[in-house]
Design an enzyme around this catalytic site. Sequence first.
Site, PDB file in Angstrom:
ATOM      1  N   GLY C  44       0.852  -1.187   0.000  1.00 34.41           N
ATOM      2  CA  GLY C  44       0.000   0.000   0.000  1.00 34.41           C
ATOM      3  C   GLY C  44       0.890   1.240   0.000  1.00 34.41           C
ATOM      4  O   GLY C  44       2.062   1.176  -0.368  1.00 34.41           O
ATOM      5  N   LEU C  45       0.331   2.364   0.422  1.00 35.68           N
ATOM      6  CA  LEU C  45       1.121   3.594   0.395  1.00 35.68           C
ATOM      7  C   LEU C  45       2.397   3.448   1.188  1.00 35.68           C
ATOM      8  O   LEU C  45       3.476   3.815   0.723  1.00 35.68           O
ATOM      9  CB  LEU C  45       0.281   4.748   0.945  1.00 35.68           C
ATOM     10  CG  LEU C  45      -0.831   5.237   0.024  1.00 35.68           C
ATOM     11  CD1 LEU C  45      -1.641   6.314   0.713  1.00 35.68           C
ATOM     12  CD2 LEU C  45      -0.245   5.771  -1.265  1.00 35.68           C
ATOM     13  N   ALA C  46       2.303   2.916   2.395  1.00 34.02           N
ATOM     14  CA  ALA C  46       3.495   2.809   3.238  1.00 34.02           C
ATOM     15  C   ALA C  46       4.479   1.796   2.662  1.00 34.02           C
ATOM     16  O   ALA C  46       5.670   2.076   2.538  1.00 34.02           O
ATOM     17  CB  ALA C  46       3.091   2.429   4.658  1.00 34.02           C
ATOM     18  N   SER C 286     -17.589   9.439   0.511  1.00 31.52           N
ATOM     19  CA  SER C 286     -16.589  10.375   1.024  1.00 31.52           C
ATOM     20  C   SER C 286     -17.167  11.337   2.039  1.00 31.52           C
ATOM     21  O   SER C 286     -18.289  11.827   1.927  1.00 31.52           O
ATOM     22  CB  SER C 286     -15.985  11.171  -0.122  1.00 31.52           C
ATOM     23  OG  SER C 286     -15.235  12.236   0.410  1.00 31.52           O
ATOM     24  N   ARG C 339     -15.381  12.378  12.931  1.00 31.11           N
ATOM     25  CA  ARG C 339     -16.029  11.117  12.581  1.00 31.11           C
ATOM     26  C   ARG C 339     -16.610  10.374  13.775  1.00 31.11           C
ATOM     27  O   ARG C 339     -17.724   9.855  13.714  1.00 31.11           O
ATOM     28  CB  ARG C 339     -15.011  10.213  11.894  1.00 31.11           C
ATOM     29  CG  ARG C 339     -14.598  10.763  10.554  1.00 31.11           C
ATOM     30  CD  ARG C 339     -13.484   9.951   9.935  1.00 31.11           C
ATOM     31  NE  ARG C 339     -13.194  10.474   8.606  1.00 31.11           N
ATOM     32  CZ  ARG C 339     -12.254  10.008   7.803  1.00 31.11           C
ATOM     33  NH1 ARG C 339     -11.494   8.992   8.200  1.00 31.11           N
ATOM     34  NH2 ARG C 339     -12.060  10.528   6.619  1.00 31.11           N
ATOM     35  N   GLU C 455      -0.899   2.056   8.413  1.00 30.92           N
ATOM     36  CA  GLU C 455      -2.012   1.724   9.314  1.00 30.92           C
ATOM     37  C   GLU C 455      -1.645   0.573  10.242  1.00 30.92           C
ATOM     38  O   GLU C 455      -2.237   0.415  11.314  1.00 30.92           O
ATOM     39  CB  GLU C 455      -3.267   1.366   8.485  1.00 30.92           C
ATOM     40  CG  GLU C 455      -4.541   1.261   9.322  1.00 30.92           C
ATOM     41  CD  GLU C 455      -5.784   0.930   8.493  1.00 30.92           C
ATOM     42  OE1 GLU C 455      -5.702   0.962   7.254  1.00 30.92           O
ATOM     43  OE2 GLU C 455      -6.831   0.633   9.101  1.00 30.92           O
TER      44      GLU C 455
END
Lengths: 224, 248, 669
Positions: C44-46, C286, C339, C455
């Site tokens: 993923g991104l990381a 979103s 949230r 994450e």
Amino acid sequence: MTLKRGLFGSSLARKYWMALTGLFLISFLVIHLVGNLTIVIGTADDFNAYAAFMTSFPPIKIISYLLYASILLHAVDGIVLARQNRAARPVGYGEYRGSANAGWASRNMALLGIFTLLFLLVHMKSFWFEMHFGSLPLDANGNKDLFGITVAAFEQVWYSAFYVVAMVSLGFHLWHGVESAFQTMGWTHPTYTPVVQIAGRTLAVVLCGAFAMIPLYVLISPNI
Amino acid sequence: MNLTLKVWRQKNAKETGSFATYQVRDISPDMSFLEMMDVLNEQLISQGTESVVFDHDCREGICGMCSMFINGEAHGPDRGVTTCQLHMRKFKDGDTITVEPWRAKAFPVVRDLMVDRSSFDRIIQAGGFISVNTMGNLPDANATPIEKHDADAAFDAATCIGCGACVATCKNASAMLFVSAKVSQFALLPQGQVEAADRVRNMVNQMDLEGFGNCTNTGACEVECPKGISIENIARMNREYLKASLIS
Amino acid sequence: MSTKLNSRIPEGPVAEKWTKHKGTIPLVSPANKRRIDVIVVGTGLAGSSAAASLAELGYNVKAFCFQDSPRRAHSIAAQGGINAAKNYQNDGDSVFRLFYDTIKGGDYRSREANVHRLAEVSTSIIDQCVAQGVPFARDYGGLLDNRSFGGVQVSRTFYAKGQTGQQLLLGAYSALERQVAKGRVKMYARHEMVDLVVVKGKARGIIARNLVTGELERHSAHAVIVASGGYGNVFYLSTNAMGSNVTAAWKAHKKGAFFANPCFTQIHPTCIPVNGETQSKLTLMSESLRNDGRIWVPASLEDAKAIREGRLKAIDLSEEQRDYYLERRYPAFGNLVPRDVASRAAKERCDAGYGVNKTGEAVYLDFAAAIVRYGQEQANLKGMHQATESEIVALGTKVVASKYGNLFQMYEKITDENPYTAPMKIYPAVHYTMGGLWVDYNLMSTVPGLFVAGEANFSDHGANRLGASALMQGLADGYFVLPYTVGTFLADDISTGPISTDLPEFAEAESASRARLEGFLNSKGSVPVEVFHRRLGRIVWDNIGMARSEMGLKKAIAAIRALREEFYRDVKVLGGMYEMNPELDKANRVADFLELGELMALDALAREESCGGHFRDEHQSEEGEALRRDEEFAFVSAWEFTDGDPGKATLHKEELVFENIKLVTRSYK
């Protein structure tokens, strides 16, 4: 190396040649049609004079070799591409709805092309071969009487029928071919591409319609 | 609703496969196609039959993993969706649905409906990047303004999810839409123009090596693309390649 | 502070810690980097950004992902945006403000030093991504556009329509593939880490299952980076991808890595509600929708009941018959509260009987007012002073479509309802997990040589993550933190030489993994894996979801333990070991969720306060707001796996020291 692959080796290069030769062949078709129309609007001698001019005027002779090369390249390249395309999907689908997302002509270019090629062979045997190598009688102006064998051929219903079907096939080929050639060369533009599309399709219908009209004209016209 | 499913079963890449026919009952129109496949699989497991293997992950239409050829169309009859976004309300009670894997030489079947799309990764490896290392002192992101029109067009090309529907649906199994989308994204941005010539040459070269077919401009890819990527990108790649071949 | 936890936070003022620390990290020379192998699990991104950056530096990288391509990792699904303290909008943003907002948003349960570093490197991320060709949204002047997101008061969010995660991931993926092409990264797609190999106390490799052939493979390295994402799928229904799992992290946990704050999970308020029993996945809408949408339920129970039974429609209710409960409870922030607050408020209304769909678990998100507001604006602009209501609505619909068109279309595809004419129905769903493997300032876990990024670690979001911060953290860890901080460990390894996979530790780990997988196949049960996962999800959602109580948590622990026992007794997995077998992979993942679930309950039980996403019924104010207990609970819970039983985990506490930000009660009223 780059240039060589870029212009000859790659899939895109093959497509460029298809597009360029295709467009060139269309230009020939236009000239060809203009000559043929003399059958309808001119006299037998006009037609024969036109044929003589086309086979003897040096610049046109040079272009004609280019034309033969183009036909050959377009056909061979097309066959190579079509074979590659078949090889790209060795196992086919059980169910494939091609009509859901693409036009009939665009999906059958190779088939239409091969039929056009077959027609071309017959057509060249009937007229081109006779004109160049056959022993045709001469008309009043001393030109070979191509007109005579043309009319004779078209008066056979089966020959005219074959000719008309071939023109329909060519029409479909061009229906997709013109816009496809522009797309392949990357000549697209938000404003002009729709114009090219309409022009290409119009050209396909008018050109092939006019060609197909000639044998029908010969068949039904009592004066010839 | 009750449905008959004709599903392609193939143990692995070496063995040949065939269609198997299954019945599923009480399918809700609100289910996604993949949830219907889940129901089928739970049913198969309880009957002692191995479940149907298919690729899927995000189930919201963005990862590009799901890849089913449904009733003769990539991602099924709906437009602008992946298979995970296809809902059963697009079918009728009593329908027979044919489900097949993507078919292309460059996408060999792994098992059942799952194919190997690593050819796409190799095309990206050939040039689908901008050669910039990770650096803490790059020019400020706003140092080079980019015309909004170009930025938007680059974005539209960049939305490709690499699912392979374009290849699957193309009668020639051509990957031109996929490759041209990446070529276009970078060709439209100043950052990408530095390597544009090498990129397009190398990516096209790799595409050819992988055994994809040629583009005959049928436009089917654009229609079936879940992200609606335009074949204008293909035209752009044709231009870029010609330019790269002739000039540089 | 536990003696086993050393957070290794550098000395000095918070704003200088990172710069100073970078300057003191031992360097590994380029020649030596070539002799060092690093494994990265997850792309993923990381993971992608770490793998690419480490390979650029010269390390030999092996990257693993269970998907068919690294590009499919679930970061790709992030919609909203990425924060960065660029202050391009000149609205008073700064590194300190981003730092402050993140600490406050996390309800003061994150580490100041880490969060400040995150805010510092945020600006470099944007520069990096633009250089890579990420097509961020731009304005007509050609400069980058920003929006306000997730209830903060500045516009610092960079975005690419509703597909920011996709564009950022594809940027990192292309950087990764560039290194694959160079041979600097060896990519193992369709491979899943099934165990961590620890040699003499150091993480030295992994056991991975080749998901195509089923073979177990041994891979060695000098360090292992786990970037395998969050564990939201313990809830069964979540916005995570189907394959997202905790196995890599959990195996590391069982090999000695402490698991931090497992009860900190984020429930996202705007998801499409559950529609039936067979549903496998929830879809996020979103958060940007809350900028214009108004959230409400009927004011009277009778109306709510009539709507649920289909006798009444939302548009039939007049303004007075509606309860805009967020605007009512939180007049200052209204529909833009964070949230956790928005989610709990929705649950509160639905629990009280005001839910608006068949299951009673949905509230309205209404754009009617926004459509009229925008429509009126357009009419004024166009000089249509006599515009009729329908003309205004048509104009407004156009504006709303241009802003949210793709989201509305997605909603319509899924629900078959037109959100332009009737309000959308939404309900909270599990989205992100703030908890994860405990790491120190260098992102190293309690197992030396095991680093954790994105994450999968716990570090930066405290008890609640702010919108557009997950992408920022993943890329910060991968591009700008790990490439430096791995040096703290690897500098000692320059003369170690290759790690042999013939070491007994590899053999042991491999045979343990084989035994475990064969155990699933040999279990002669009758119940598919999916059924256990669904049941686990129900237990976790009901008891460790938006509100937790001592009684519920204890009940959950008992229920999960019972379910776990039943699972090993009665699970049915068909197929073989040495073939592609997704059912077997799923069993392996669900088995770990069945252990993690218990640890989450344990953690939630131990944390006797309400903070961020963790809300204990016992700790709330009279108005039902969360009551934090800073005196007793300003610490990170780091759990050590003990006695081979997740229920016997040992709690270690890392005290959180706040030197730069004063702890106050979050108020959005």
